[in-house]
Design an enzyme around this catalytic site. Structure first.
Site, PDB file in Angstrom:
ATOM      1  N   ARG A 164       0.835  -1.210   0.000  1.00 11.26           N
ATOM      2  CA  ARG A 164       0.000   0.000   0.000  1.00 11.26           C
ATOM      3  C   ARG A 164       0.873   1.266   0.000  1.00 11.26           C
ATOM      4  O   ARG A 164       0.579   2.243   0.684  1.00 11.26           O
ATOM      5  CB  ARG A 164      -0.949   0.033   1.203  1.00 11.26           C
ATOM      6  CG  ARG A 164      -1.963  -1.074   1.244  1.00 11.26           C
ATOM      7  CD  ARG A 164      -2.985  -0.937   0.109  1.00 11.26           C
ATOM      8  NE  ARG A 164      -4.083  -1.858   0.276  1.00 11.26           N
ATOM      9  CZ  ARG A 164      -4.069  -3.142  -0.116  1.00 11.26           C
ATOM     10  NH1 ARG A 164      -3.002  -3.643  -0.738  1.00 11.26           N
ATOM     11  NH2 ARG A 164      -5.116  -3.912   0.077  1.00 11.26           N
ATOM     12  N   SER A 253     -10.168  -0.423   3.542  1.00  9.82           N
ATOM     13  CA  SER A 253      -9.429  -0.650   4.795  1.00  9.82           C
ATOM     14  C   SER A 253      -8.896   0.683   5.290  1.00  9.82           C
ATOM     15  O   SER A 253      -8.270   1.415   4.527  1.00  9.82           O
ATOM     16  CB  SER A 253      -8.239  -1.570   4.560  1.00  9.82           C
ATOM     17  OG  SER A 253      -8.657  -2.813   4.074  1.00  9.82           O
ATOM     18  N   GLU A 361      -4.336   4.042   6.291  1.00 12.82           N
ATOM     19  CA  GLU A 361      -4.053   3.816   4.876  1.00 12.82           C
ATOM     20  C   GLU A 361      -4.463   5.031   4.020  1.00 12.82           C
ATOM     21  O   GLU A 361      -3.704   5.426   3.139  1.00 12.82           O
ATOM     22  CB  GLU A 361      -4.810   2.560   4.425  1.00 12.82           C
ATOM     23  CG  GLU A 361      -4.213   1.909   3.215  1.00 12.82           C
ATOM     24  CD  GLU A 361      -5.164   0.921   2.576  1.00 12.82           C
ATOM     25  OE1 GLU A 361      -6.075   1.341   1.853  1.00 12.82           O
ATOM     26  OE2 GLU A 361      -4.969  -0.274   2.802  1.00 12.82           O
TER      27      GLU A 361
HETATM   28  N1  EPU Z   1     -10.796 -10.298  10.882  1.00 18.03           N
HETATM   29  C1  EPU Z   1     -11.444 -10.367  12.084  1.00 18.03           C
HETATM   30  N2  EPU Z   1     -12.342  -9.393  12.395  1.00 18.03           N
HETATM   31  C2  EPU Z   1     -12.618  -8.380  11.549  1.00 18.03           C
HETATM   32  C3  EPU Z   1     -11.946  -8.288  10.320  1.00 18.03           C
HETATM   33  C4  EPU Z   1     -11.033  -9.280   9.997  1.00 18.03           C
HETATM   34  O1  EPU Z   1     -11.223 -11.268  12.868  1.00 18.03           O
HETATM   35  O2  EPU Z   1     -13.439  -7.529  11.894  1.00 18.03           O
HETATM   36  C5  EPU Z   1      -9.866 -11.363  10.506  1.00 18.03           C
HETATM   37  C6  EPU Z   1     -10.500 -12.228   9.413  1.00 18.03           C
HETATM   38  O3  EPU Z   1     -11.251 -13.261   9.967  1.00 18.03           O
HETATM   39  C7  EPU Z   1      -9.300 -12.758   8.671  1.00 18.03           C
HETATM   40  C8  EPU Z   1      -8.280 -11.653   8.826  1.00 18.03           C
HETATM   41  O4  EPU Z   1      -8.726 -10.810   9.886  1.00 18.03           O
HETATM   42  O5  EPU Z   1      -8.827 -13.918   9.271  1.00 18.03           O
HETATM   43  C9  EPU Z   1      -8.047 -10.864   7.543  1.00 18.03           C
HETATM   44  O6  EPU Z   1      -9.279 -10.313   7.092  1.00 18.03           O
HETATM   45  P1  EPU Z   1      -9.613 -10.165   5.525  1.00 18.03           P
HETATM   46  O7  EPU Z   1      -9.408 -11.465   4.832  1.00 18.03           O
HETATM   47  O8  EPU Z   1     -10.951  -9.519   5.429  1.00 18.03           O
HETATM   48  O9  EPU Z   1      -8.496  -9.221   4.947  1.00 18.03           O
HETATM   49  P2  EPU Z   1      -7.805  -7.898   5.537  1.00 18.03           P
HETATM   50  O10 EPU Z   1      -6.405  -8.239   5.886  1.00 18.03           O
HETATM   51  O11 EPU Z   1      -8.653  -7.305   6.587  1.00 18.03           O
HETATM   52  C10 EPU Z   1      -6.806  -7.106   3.247  1.00 18.03           C
HETATM   53  C11 EPU Z   1      -6.734  -5.798   2.507  1.00 18.03           C
HETATM   54  C12 EPU Z   1      -8.026  -5.549   1.730  1.00 18.03           C
HETATM   55  C13 EPU Z   1      -8.231  -6.697   0.760  1.00 18.03           C
HETATM   56  C14 EPU Z   1      -8.270  -8.013   1.542  1.00 18.03           C
HETATM   57  C15 EPU Z   1      -8.292  -9.208   0.624  1.00 18.03           C
HETATM   58  C16 EPU Z   1      -5.262  -4.341   3.754  1.00 18.03           C
HETATM   59  C17 EPU Z   1      -5.143  -3.169   4.662  1.00 18.03           C
HETATM   60  N3  EPU Z   1      -6.486  -4.699   3.430  1.00 18.03           N
HETATM   61  O12 EPU Z   1      -7.821  -6.959   4.239  1.00 18.03           O
HETATM   62  O13 EPU Z   1      -7.864  -4.358   0.983  1.00 18.03           O
HETATM   63  O14 EPU Z   1      -9.425  -6.535   0.023  1.00 18.03           O
HETATM   64  O15 EPU Z   1      -7.071  -8.159   2.351  1.00 18.03           O
HETATM   65  O16 EPU Z   1      -7.054  -9.351  -0.016  1.00 18.03           O
HETATM   66  O17 EPU Z   1      -4.243  -4.909   3.348  1.00 18.03           O
HETATM   67  C18 EPU Z   1      -8.179  -1.975   1.046  1.00 18.03           C
HETATM   68  O18 EPU Z   1      -6.963  -1.862   1.023  1.00 18.03           O
HETATM   69  O19 EPU Z   1      -8.939  -0.981   1.073  1.00 18.03           O
HETATM   70  C19 EPU Z   1      -8.781  -3.317   1.095  1.00 18.03           C
HETATM   71  C20 EPU Z   1     -10.085  -3.508   1.251  1.00 18.03           C
END
Ligand code: EPU
Length: 365
Positions: A164, A253, A361
Site C-alpha cells: 500500500r 481498509s 491507509e
Molecule cells: N478479521 C477479524 N475481524 C474483523 C476483520 C477481519 O477477525 O473484523 C480477521 C478475518 O477473519 C481474517 C483476517 O482478519 O482472518 C483478515 O481479514 P480479511 O481477509 O478480510 O483481509 P484484511 O487483511 O482485513 C486485506 C486488505 C483488503 C483486501 C483483503 C483481501 C489491507 C489493509 N487490506 O484486508 O484491501 O481486500 O485483504 O485481499 O491490506 C483496502 O486496502 O482498502 C482493502 C479492502
C-alpha cells in the site's frame, strides 16, 4: 481552461464527507495540466490531485487547486507471445478496467475486481486484494510534473512500490549535509498520473492461495476456475464483507496490516493465542489489523456519525448520508474530524492492548 469555484466534493469522495474545493479544474489530457502549470495565477498555487476519491479523508474545505483527473481511454497496446499489454487513462474506473480486460479476453486482473477508485490512483497506494497487487501486473505509467509541466514515464522499480505504498505517497526530503543523508525520492503532490500500462502475462495462471477463494472452490466443487469465475467469486466475497461506497460511505481498509518480527509475534501469541497472523517471505509476520480492532471490541461502534463497519472492523464508515440538512444547517453525515477522532481512539486502544501502532491507509487532506 475552466476553473470551477466552490465545488461540492461530497460526490467525489467515497466517504461522502461534505467539503468544498475552492477551485477545481477538470484534467482530460497532458495539455490541460501544462496549461494550468503555465497559468500565471494558478500555476504557482499548491495543487491537490483527485482520482476516484476512494482513499482520502477530507477534514475541511480543500484550499489547494483540485485537479480532477478525467483522462479516459482503454486500449490494447501489445499482444505478444508472453503478455497482453493494456493501457488505461488515469480517469477510468479501476473496476471497469478489470471488467473490460476480461470481456476482451485478457485475464490477469480478476483478483483485484471491485476495488473502488480510479486507474490513476491505483499505483499511488499499490492496490491489492486476494493475493495480487498492482505491482504484480504493472508495466509503466505516464505522469505530468505539476511544477514544470514535463511529461515523464516510470517503470515499476522507479515507482518504488511497497505494501500500500509507492513513491507517490512520499515527499522529497532535502539532502541533509550534516548527517550525510542523501535527498529522499518522493513525488507526493508533485505528479499527476495520466495513463497506466499493465502487463497481463501469458499463459494465464489463476491465483488461488487466499483463504476466502479456497473456501469458494470447496463450496462450489470447482477446482479449475476460469478468470471470469474468480472475478465473480471476488465480487461476491467483497460484497459480503465490505460496504458498497455507493450505499455506505467508506474508504476501504482504514489501516494497513502491521508487520512485526517473529519474536514480537511469539510474544503477542503467548498473550493472545487466537491472533490472526501470516508469515511473510522476508521472515517478518503480518498481523490482521481487522482482528486486532475487532478484539478491542470496536466492531459496530461509533463516534458521532463515524462508525466501525459491523462485518469488517478494518473499515470505517460514514453512518450519515453526508447530505447537507434541508435548512442548509450543515452536514448530516460524518465529518472528517469525526472519522479521525474514531481512528485515533482505535489506534490508542490497539496500542494499549497489543503495543502496536496502526498506520492509517487513506490520505488525510
Ligand atoms: N478479521 C477479524 N475481524 C474483523 C476483520 C477481519 O477477525 O473484523 C480477521 C478475518 O477473519 C481474517 C483476517 O482478519 O482472518 C483478515 O481479514 P480479511 O481477509 O478480510 O483481509 P484484511 O487483511 O482485513 C486485506 C486488505 C483488503 C483486501 C483483503 C483481501 C489491507 C489493509 N487490506 O484486508 O484491501 O481486500 O485483504 O485481499 O491490506 C483496502 O486496502 O482498502 C482493502 C479492502
Amino acid at each position: 481552461m475552466l476553473v470551477e469555484k466552490n465545488v461540492p466534493l461530497q460526490p467525489y469522495n467515497t466517504f461522502h464527507i461534505v467539503a468544498k474545493a475552492h477551485a477545481l479544474v477538470r484534467v482530460q489530457s497532458d495539455a490541460d495540466v501544462q496549461t494550468l502549470v503555465a497559468d500565471p495565477q494558478l500555476g504557482p498555487q499548491p495543487k491537490f490531485v483527485l482520482g476516484g476519491g476512494s482513499n482520502i479523508v477530507l477534514t475541511g474545505d480543500v484550499k489547494p487547486v483540485v485537479l480532477k483527473v478525467e483522462v479516459m481511454g482503454l486500449r490494447l497496446l501489445q499482444d505478444t507471445e508472453r503478455a497482453w499489454i493494456v493501457e488505461a487513462g488515469g480517469g477510468e474506473s479501476w473496476h471497469e478496467l478489470v471488467r473490460w480486460t476480461l470481456e476482451q479476453g485478457y485475464p490477469g486482473l480478476e483478483n483485484m475486481a471491485l476495488i473502488p477508485g480510479s486507474v490513476g490512483a491505483a499505483p499511488v497506494q499499490n492496490i491489492g486484494a486476494y493475493g495480487v497487487e498492482l505491482q504484480d501486473r504493472f508495466e509503466s505509467l505516464d505522469a505530468v510534473d505539476l511544477q514544470t509541466g514535463q511529461v515523464f514515464t516510470l517503470d515499476a522499480a522507479q515507482c518504488a512500490f511497497g505494501y500500500r505504498d509507492s513513491i507517490f505517497k512520499h515527499t522529497a526530503a532535502p539532502a541533509d549535509v550534516a548527517s550525510g543523508r542523501p535527498a529522499g525520492l518522493g513525488l507526493a503532490g508533485r505528479a499527476l498520473i495520466t495513463r497506466v500500462r499493465l502487463r497481463l502475462p501469458k499463459p494465464w495462471k489463476p491465483v488461488l492461495g487466499y483463504l476466502d477463494l479456497e473456501k469458494k472452490m470447496a463450496e462450489s466443487g470447482i477446482t479449475e476456475p476460469t478468470a471470469q469465475q474468480i472475478f465473480d467469486w471476488v465480487c461476491a466475497i467483497r460484497r459480503a464483507k465490505l460496504p458498497d461506497p455507493a450505499v455506505i460511505g467508506n474508504a476501504g481498509s482504514f489501516f494497513k496490516n502491521p508487520t512485526v518480527t517473529p519474536e514480537q509475534c511469539a510474544d503477542i501469541i503467548a498473550r493472545e493465542p487466537k491472533i490472526v497472523h501470516y508469515h511473510l517471505d522476508d521472515g517478518t509476520v503480518k498481523l490482521a489489523a481487522g482482528w486486532l480492532i475487532d478484539a478491542c471490541g470496536w466492531k459496530g461502534k461509533s463516534i458521532g456519525q463515524a462508525g466501525v463497519y459491523e462485518k469488517q472492523a478494518l473499515v470505517l464508515v460514514n453512518r450519515g448520508g453526508g447530505e447537507t440538512g434541508e435548512d442548509g444547517s450543515g452536514p448530516k453525515g460524518a465529518t472528517g474530524g469525526e472519522v479521525m477522532t474514531l481512528a485515533k481512539a482505535i489506534q490508542t486502544s490497539v496500542y494499549e492492548r497489543f503495543g502496536i501502532l496502526l498506520e492509517p491507509e487513506p490520505v488525510v487532506v
